[in-house]
Design an enzyme around this catalytic site. Structure first.
Site, PDB file in Angstrom:
ATOM      1  N   TYR A  24      -7.368  14.925   1.627  1.00  0.00           N
ATOM      2  CA  TYR A  24      -6.475  15.780   0.848  1.00  0.00           C
ATOM      3  C   TYR A  24      -7.303  16.575  -0.187  1.00  0.00           C
ATOM      4  CZ  TYR A  24      -2.873  13.189   3.264  1.00  0.00           C
ATOM      5  OH  TYR A  24      -2.101  12.652   4.253  1.00  0.00           O
ATOM      6  N   ARG A  55      -8.000   6.229  -5.354  1.00  0.00           N
ATOM      7  CA  ARG A  55      -8.177   5.903  -3.931  1.00  0.00           C
ATOM      8  C   ARG A  55      -9.256   6.808  -3.360  1.00  0.00           C
ATOM      9  NH1 ARG A  55      -4.176   4.436   1.155  1.00  0.00           N
ATOM     10  NH2 ARG A  55      -4.734   2.332   0.557  1.00  0.00           N
ATOM     11  N   SER A  81       0.840  -1.207   0.000  1.00  0.00           N
ATOM     12  CA  SER A  81       0.000   0.000   0.000  1.00  0.00           C
ATOM     13  C   SER A  81       0.874   1.256   0.000  1.00  0.00           C
ATOM     14  CB  SER A  81      -0.874  -0.036   1.254  1.00  0.00           C
ATOM     15  OG  SER A  81      -1.982   0.805   1.109  1.00  0.00           O
ATOM     16  N   PRO A  82       0.359   2.350  -0.540  1.00  0.00           N
ATOM     17  CA  PRO A  82       1.152   3.589  -0.525  1.00  0.00           C
ATOM     18  C   PRO A  82       1.485   4.022   0.900  1.00  0.00           C
ATOM     19  CG  PRO A  82      -1.103   3.978  -1.326  1.00  0.00           C
ATOM     20  CD  PRO A  82      -0.903   2.512  -1.250  1.00  0.00           C
ATOM     21  N   ARG A 134       1.140  -1.260   6.991  1.00  0.00           N
ATOM     22  CA  ARG A 134       2.030  -1.428   8.152  1.00  0.00           C
ATOM     23  C   ARG A 134       2.729  -2.782   8.201  1.00  0.00           C
ATOM     24  NH1 ARG A 134      -2.340   0.425  12.312  1.00  0.00           N
ATOM     25  NH2 ARG A 134      -3.551  -0.602  10.693  1.00  0.00           N
ATOM     26  N   GLN A 137       1.339   6.913  -7.170  1.00  0.00           N
ATOM     27  CA  GLN A 137       0.157   7.566  -6.583  1.00  0.00           C
ATOM     28  C   GLN A 137       0.379   9.068  -6.604  1.00  0.00           C
ATOM     29  OE1 GLN A 137      -0.692   7.771  -2.290  1.00  0.00           O
ATOM     30  NE2 GLN A 137      -2.655   6.765  -2.698  1.00  0.00           N
TER      31      GLN A 137
HETATM   32  C1  LIG Z   1       3.555   5.427   7.499  1.00  0.00           C
HETATM   33  C2  LIG Z   1       2.344   5.448   6.648  1.00  0.00           C
HETATM   34  C3  LIG Z   1       2.274   6.309   5.560  1.00  0.00           C
HETATM   35  C4  LIG Z   1       1.163   6.328   4.728  1.00  0.00           C
HETATM   36  N1  LIG Z   1       1.154   7.115   3.620  1.00  0.00           N
HETATM   37  C5  LIG Z   1       0.143   7.021   2.722  1.00  0.00           C
HETATM   38  C6  LIG Z   1       0.215   7.684   1.471  1.00  0.00           C
HETATM   39  O1  LIG Z   1       1.191   8.332   1.150  1.00  0.00           O
HETATM   40  N2  LIG Z   1      -0.843   7.568   0.637  1.00  0.00           N
HETATM   41  C7  LIG Z   1      -1.951   6.834   0.965  1.00  0.00           C
HETATM   42  O2  LIG Z   1      -2.888   6.762   0.176  1.00  0.00           O
HETATM   43  N3  LIG Z   1      -2.015   6.172   2.120  1.00  0.00           N
HETATM   44  C8  LIG Z   1      -0.992   6.234   2.998  1.00  0.00           C
HETATM   45  N4  LIG Z   1      -1.043   5.501   4.155  1.00  0.00           N
HETATM   46  C9  LIG Z   1      -2.221   4.651   4.422  1.00  0.00           C
HETATM   47  C10 LIG Z   1      -1.944   3.219   4.004  1.00  0.00           C
HETATM   48  O3  LIG Z   1      -1.762   3.100   2.612  1.00  0.00           O
HETATM   49  C11 LIG Z   1      -3.080   2.272   4.447  1.00  0.00           C
HETATM   50  O4  LIG Z   1      -4.258   2.650   3.782  1.00  0.00           O
HETATM   51  C12 LIG Z   1      -3.307   2.297   5.936  1.00  0.00           C
HETATM   52  O5  LIG Z   1      -2.081   2.286   6.654  1.00  0.00           O
HETATM   53  C13 LIG Z   1      -4.134   1.072   6.389  1.00  0.00           C
HETATM   54  O6  LIG Z   1      -3.482  -0.121   6.055  1.00  0.00           O
HETATM   55  P1  LIG Z   1      -2.710  -1.045   7.157  1.00  0.00           P
HETATM   56  O7  LIG Z   1      -3.710  -1.367   8.217  1.00  0.00           O
HETATM   57  O8  LIG Z   1      -2.265  -2.245   6.377  1.00  0.00           O
HETATM   58  O9  LIG Z   1      -1.563  -0.236   7.679  1.00  0.00           O
HETATM   59  C14 LIG Z   1       0.077   5.495   5.015  1.00  0.00           C
HETATM   60  C15 LIG Z   1       0.139   4.638   6.110  1.00  0.00           C
HETATM   61  C16 LIG Z   1       1.250   4.588   6.913  1.00  0.00           C
HETATM   62  C17 LIG Z   1       1.297   3.622   8.064  1.00  0.00           C
END
Ligand SMILES: Cc1cc2nc3c(=O)[nH]c(=O)nc-3n(C[C@H](O)[C@H](O)[C@H](O)COP(=O)(O)O)c2cc1C
Ligand SMILES: Cc1cc2nc3c(=O)[nH]c(=O)nc-3n(C[C@H](O)[C@H](O)[C@H](O)COP(=O)(O)OP(=O)(O)OC[C@H]3O[C@@H](n4cnc5c(N)ncnc54)[C@H](O)[C@@H]3O)c2cc1C
Length: 791
Positions: free
Chosen positions: A583, A631, A424-425, A725, A502
């Site tokens: 955003y 997204r 994921s991003p 994560r 992205q």
């Molecule tokens: C450190 C960090 C940075 C993130 N940066 C972005 C981002 O740049 N763009 C985005 O769409 N989501 C971002 N996210 C959200 C993640 O892509 C994801 O949707 C969110 O962490 C939930 O997934 P998880 O439970 O697997 O962590 C970020 C998440 C984390 C933890």
């Protein structure tokens, strides 16, 4: 101590039994408005796990229960002429009246006083040291002290009625029937020889079309005998206060007040589709008993009233803290389960095997791996369903011995992914002047070599003032383009992963601090002016954004397009437009952040106008054979904000504009949101968009195991699964999963082959060991014991 129990249902009676057995001097009276042999409902069910708990707490009632119950191990699903039977579930059932009678007998034997046909007035003063309010779903005690307990009732839309029949069953059985009016569901099980419960369920529209609102109990039963004529096989339906109701999910902010404590349905309800009402009530009784025990010896508390009061207060507080999480977890499972039944139409056109798999795994407790242990043939069938689908997409995959769902390929336009796992991003907040650094090369490069089918960049900003923080990367200079090209080249040269760019604009969340210095908090100095749909700051102390003018919009569209062109030249395989998380583009879509009076505000159609304009411009600039995703935040988790239904409309609009995939996230629109977190908590929104709108989706959010990924793909709830994560600490998540499931086709850089060979070898043994351990840890299967005894 003197204990008054209001309500002689399973909860009240079981607490009386446990307390009286432990502290014979306790004076316990159960007040029940009904007669001893009156009962509503038909049968009750328990799982093997629940029976094991009862065995630990009161052997006598456990023996009486197990001697009187019918057992079964299988769940049977009848859908469109198919029958799927899935073993290893371990349930038992008996008539509610039988359960109550044996609890009466046990309570009497211990010296509990049972007062039947006694209506308790909740307003009347009581001289007891403890009042246990076990007075059921319509608890008058809860109502009397509603200001303290603060109950909330969520009345669900579907209609249901409990009925009975003489039709025998040897499995917990679900029947699904489509009629000219709509779909009817029967949840059935036998509770004693020749007696079965039939919980009938239908949606409100079908209910109205069938005219059921005008029929009485008996007429409803006659109507349903017609609907389920084949399933009833000549048996009649019987009624016993079988009125149509809407299920109320009840939650209370507090469960205790002075010396009063709520247990069972009085404090919280769980939908009947997970069969937990009676279990919850009896487990509450156990928890309350344990709370008294943990607080001290209740037997010696009669002499000093002040001491008794303080003891009771502490015990009740203990009950409330210890029990709450477990009840909330069960309620959450029940909520997820009931939503599946409310939306059964969504799954109606699925392959019956996939439909059955979705039903089995609906409430997250049962997963792909878990089913593979108890019903391996069924899971093999599911693997084939997924493989067949993939073959229909034109892939030459093995459909006889297919690989597990997560390692099936997937195609979006001209891009083929080797598997369904996505990184994921994730913003790394490590850029210098918008330039990706060696950190980004190592971070993204190692996740690509780790085996994921698709790797996302972080949100790459389309201009310097589109950045969230000073640590965000951008794609608005030649140097940035070259730096991203270096990463793309590395990924393509060393892995089989595809690379998605992205693109985003921070909007009102711009000019803020790095994640580890205070996420979304304004920069103390050096902030640049920010823009948004409307001039509403994120936090009260955030910068007030400027409402975008048409000239701003033109500039933003141009910035996005030039960034996409750079992305094209840098060699990205896919492009995602970030319209989530509050955003810039998200701020237009959500009514919470868009208060504009022009054609870009107001209706959803208007609010989508600018994000769609950006999307269309990108689609034009981006190569035709390369896919694009969007997204979105499918809900704002806030009153007045976006909901799942809105998300379906948003997804449809982007799909019509050429989006190939919707990346389904949620929230982060405002700081006031109240998300309901939990395992895979955003998955229902992906499910809704994929299966209501027929658009490919990627889901994300608290998904942590390959087992969950397989479950999601197999059930058809998403096409791709993104993990954020978990990938931060484990770039090789996918490689490890491949080893676990024996997916030997996974690409591995030659430098790492010895490591790959070792993990593939070891996994075979580790898996066998774990399977053995899991089978050993399974609760005693009462069905087998019962069958043996009967023989
Ligand atoms: C450190 C960090 C940075 C993130 N940066 C972005 C981002 O740049 N763009 C985005 O769409 N989501 C971002 N996210 C959200 C993640 O892509 C994801 O949707 C969110 O962490 C939930 O997934 P998880 O439970 O697997 O962590 C970020 C998440 C984390 C933890
Ligand atoms: C119509 C219906 C049918 C059901 N059928 C089934 C079924 O077949 N199988 C199943 O597993 N679950 C069934 N349930 C759910 C299940 O009954 C409950 O989840 C479970 O019984 C909860 O136990 P409890 O002890 O908290 O409350 P209940 O079992 O509801 O017991 C509460 C008791 O308190 C008594 N009471 C209430 N107010 C007073 C008062 N002021 N004074 C004196 N007595 C009072 C009531 O008469 C009742 O006996 C049914 C629920 C409903 C509404």
């Amino acid at each position: 101590m003197k204990v008054d129990i209001i309500g002689g249902g399973p909860g009240g009676l079981y607490f009386a039994i446990l307390a009286k057995k432990a502290w014979p001097a306790m004076r316990i009276t159960v007040y029940e408005r009904n007669r001893a042999d009156d009962t509503f409902g038909f049968g009750v069910v328990f799982s093997d796990e629940t029976l094991e708990t009862f065995e630990q707490y009161d052997l006598e009632s456990y023996r009486a229960i197990t001697a009187n119950f019918a057992y079964w191990d299988d769940i049977e699903i009848h859908f469109k002429g198919t029958v799927h039977r899935i073993g290893g579930n371990g349930f038992c059932g008996c008539a509610r009246v039988t359960l109550l009678k044996l609890l009466h007998e046990r309570a009497r034997q211990l010296g509990v006083e049972l007062k039947f046909q006694t209506e308790v007035d909740p307003a009347a003063p009581r001289d007891a040291d403890v009042v246990v309010a076990a007075d059921g779903i319509n608890s008058r005690i809860r109502a009397q002290h509603a200001d303290v307990f603060r109950p909330e009732t969520d009345l669900r839309p579907n209609k249901f009625a409990w009925m009975g029949s003489t039709r025998p069953f040897d499995a917990f059985t679900f029947f699904f029937r489509e009629t000219e009016h709509g779909i009817f569901i029967a949840h059935c099980y036998q509770y004693e020889p020749g007696q079965s419960t039939w919980v009938m369920e239908t949606d409100p529209e079908t209910f109205a079309r069938a005219g059921l609102d005008k029929l009485d109990e008996q007429q409803s039963a006659t109507f349903l005998e017609g609907v389920f004529a084949k399933e009833l096989a000549g048996h009649k339906l019987t009624v016993n206060r079988s009125l149509w109701r809407n299920f109320p999910t009840i939650r209370c902010e507090k469960w205790t007040h002075d010396n009063i404590v709520l247990i069972g349905d009085a404090k919280a309800t769980a939908h009947f589709s997970i069969g937990s009402g009676t279990k919850l009530a009896m487990e509450d009784a156990i928890a309350l008993f344990n709370a008294f025990k943990a607080t001290g010896d209740a037997a010696g508390k009669s002499a000093q009233p002040a001491e008794t009061r303080s003891y009771v207060k502490r015990a009740l507080a203990h009950y409330e803290t210890e029990r709450r999480l477990e009840v909330e977890k069960t309620q959450h499972s029940a909520d997820v389960s009931l939503v599946w039944f409310e939306h059964v139409r969504r799954f109606w056109d699925m392959d019956p095997r996939r439909f059955a798999f979705g039903l089995m795994t609906r409430s997250k407790a049962i997963t792909y791996d878990n089913l593979a242990l108890r019903a391996p043939e069924f899971v093999s069938e599911i693997d084939k369903v997924v493989a067949d689908d993939v073959r229909r997409q034109g892939f030459d995959v093995d459909v006889v011995k297919p690989t597990v769902p997560m390692f099936q390929p997937f195609r979006l336009r001209g891009m083929t992914l080797a598997n369904r796992m996505v990184v994921s991003p994730m913003d790394q907040y490590s850029a210098v002047d918008g330039m990706p650094t060696d950190w980004h090369l190592v971070h993204l490069g190692s996740r690509a070599t780790g085996g994921a089918g698709l790797v996302f960049t972080e949100m790459v900003c389309v201009s310097a003032d589109a950045r969230i923080t000073l640590g965000c990367t951008g794609l608005y200079t030649d140097a940035q383009e070259a730096a991203y090209k270096r990463i793309a080249d590395f990924i393509h040269g060393n892995s089989a992963a595809k690379f998605c760019l992205q693109l985003g604009h921070a909007g009102r969340k711009g000019a803020t601090r790095l994640m580890w210095e205070g996420m979304d908090q304004p920069l103390p100095e050096g902030a640049w002016p920010v823009i948004s749909a409307s001039p509403i700051p994120y936090y009260p102390n955030s910068q007030v954004p400027r409402e975008m003018t048409r000239a701003d919009m033109d500039k933003v569209v141009a910035d996005f397009v030039q960034a996409a062109e750079r992305g094209q030249r840098a060699g990205f395989d896919m492009l995602e437009l970030h319209c989530a998380h509050g955003y810039l583009l998200a701020s237009f879509i959500s009514p919470l952040t868009n208060k504009r009076g022009d054609e870009y505000g107001g209706s959803l159609e208007n609010r989508l106008r600018f994000p769609l304009e950006v999307f269309r411009a990108l689609r034009k600039a981006w190569a035709d054979e390369k896919p694009m995703s969007v997204r979105i935040s499918a809900t704002d988790w806030e009153e007045g904000g976006l909901t799942g239904d809105d998300a379906v409309r948003v997804a449809r609009a982007f799909a019509e504009a050429g989006a190939d995939l919707i990346d389904v996230s949620t929230g982060q629109t405002t700081p006031d949101a109240e998300p309901i977190y939990g395992r895979m908590f955003q998955l229902p929104f992906s499910d809704q968009i994929r299966n209501d709108a027929g658009i490919a989706t990627m889901c994300v959010g608290a998904i942590t195991s390959a087992d969950q990924v397989n479950t999601i793909i197999a059930a058809g709830r998403a096409d791709l699964v993104a993990l954020a994560r978990p990938h931060l600490v484990d770039p090789f998540f996918t490689m490890k999963a491949a080893a676990w499931y024996g997916a030997t086709d996974i690409h591995c850089p030659p430098q790492y082959l010895p490591g790959r060979d070792q993990i593939f070898r070891n996994s075979v043994r580790d898996r066998a060991d774990l399977t053995e351990l899991k089978l050993k840890a399974k609760p005693k299967g009462h069905a087998a014991v019962w069958k043996q005894a009967a023989e």
